[in-house]
Design an enzyme around this catalytic site. Sequence first.
Site, short mmCIF file in Angstrom:
data_model
loop_
_atom_site.label_atom_id
_atom_site.label_comp_id
_atom_site.label_asym_id
_atom_site.label_seq_id
_atom_site.Cartn_x
_atom_site.Cartn_y
_atom_site.Cartn_z
N ARG A 195 11.01 -10.57 0.31
CA ARG A 195 10.15 -10.61 -0.89
C ARG A 195 11.10 -10.77 -2.08
O ARG A 195 12.07 -10.01 -2.21
CB ARG A 195 9.34 -9.33 -1.03
N LYS B 134 26.53 -6.87 -7.96
CA LYS B 134 27.89 -7.31 -8.34
C LYS B 134 27.92 -8.81 -8.60
O LYS B 134 28.98 -9.40 -8.71
CB LYS B 134 28.89 -6.96 -7.24
N ARG C 101 2.66 -1.25 0.37
CA ARG C 101 1.91 -1.67 1.54
C ARG C 101 2.68 -2.63 2.44
O ARG C 101 2.76 -2.44 3.66
CB ARG C 101 0.61 -2.41 1.13
N THR C 102 3.22 -3.69 1.85
CA THR C 102 3.82 -4.74 2.67
C THR C 102 5.06 -4.19 3.40
O THR C 102 5.24 -4.41 4.59
CB THR C 102 4.17 -5.96 1.80
N HIS D 69 2.02 -15.64 -0.10
CA HIS D 69 2.15 -14.33 0.56
C HIS D 69 1.35 -14.45 1.86
O HIS D 69 0.25 -13.90 1.99
CB HIS D 69 1.56 -13.26 -0.37
C1 NCD Z 1 0.51 -8.17 -3.74
C2 NCD Z 1 1.86 -8.80 -3.96
O1 NCD Z 1 2.87 -8.12 -4.09
O2 NCD Z 1 1.85 -10.00 -4.00
N1 NCD Z 1 0.52 -6.91 -3.16
C3 NCD Z 1 0.65 -6.82 -1.81
O3 NCD Z 1 1.54 -7.35 -1.22
N2 NCD Z 1 -0.31 -6.14 -1.16
C4 NCD Z 1 -0.36 -8.26 -4.90
C5 NCD Z 1 0.14 -7.76 -6.22
O4 NCD Z 1 1.21 -7.22 -6.37
O5 NCD Z 1 -0.63 -7.90 -7.14
#
Ligand code: NCD
Length: 315
Positions: free
Chosen positions: A104, A82, A54-55, A132
């Site tokens: 991320r 590496k 999704r993100t 997040h």
């Molecule tokens: C979340 C995340 O990765 O923090 N998912 C997301 O970004 N929609 C929640 C999760 O992974 O549980």
Amino acid sequence: MSRTLLSIRHLEVPEIESLLQLSKEHKDRVLNGMPPAPAASRTIGLLFFENSTRTRVSFEQAANYSGYRVSNFIAEASSLSKGETLKDTIRTLRSERLDAVVIRHKSSGSAQLAAQFFGGPVINAGDGEHEHPTQALADALTILEHKGRLDGLKVAIVGDVLHSRVARSNAWLLEKMGADVRLVGPPNLLPAETGKLPGEFYQSLLPALQDADVVMCLRLQKERMMEGLLASVGQYRRGYQVNRETLMVAKDDCIVMHPGPLNRGVELDDFAADGPHSVIGEQVENGIYVRMAALSWVFGESLAPVKAKAAKVNA
Ligand code: NCD
């Protein structure tokens, strides 16, 4: 003026309000066929060191609608394999003339580190168990669309609070905006120092769901759990599942949320996931618009013009 978007905790209420307003404007424009024209040619680095559906896709869609290019960084195919450090990777990307970085990473604080070494716009797309922020903004936009306000709403955040950056960003945002935040989960999956997070803590599901306007489920983050932390999935399901039965104590018009990916049948049943209360699909879609807003906000382009062609059609 460029900015970073690293956490909700460090945002002021007017900043949250302007990000939500900007998200709404972007949504209106996209739905009316008038996405904003890019103010400048920009390339955004998408650095996903952890898996994402999704993100990542919504940042790509946000960039597409706003006319930015993206450069995708694949951790396994990079020099990280590496032995290059995150700091050196970020410095390299700065030299590659990227205009912004979306990151991320499994380490809490990694987005802050990236911001330090990138020296320009950085957006946190999830750093470990920390924050997040764009997920919380997408959730807030979704709640606002259904409830018209955040102030005074009873919001239950259910499950693996301990490992959840989504829970943290949402608790900060909702509390700042005046909601009544309830965090509920098995004692092992709640933070030891509950005073560090805003909201009231519960260990039993039903009192937390009582009269709730919003029920936000969290994923059981097994990849972050130390062995033995969760007695059994069956026990979790029996004590904490959001389902047809447990939702009876929430308000009749409550909405059910989940940031995804969901463990269907564990955190929630089919009724909660797909039934009349669910807004999970809307959360995903709103993710696009808040990421458009986040990108224009970090670039300091809060009033992006409408694309000339679309404007003519409208005239
Ligand atoms: C979340 C995340 O990765 O923090 N998912 C997301 O970004 N929609 C929640 C999760 O992974 O549980």
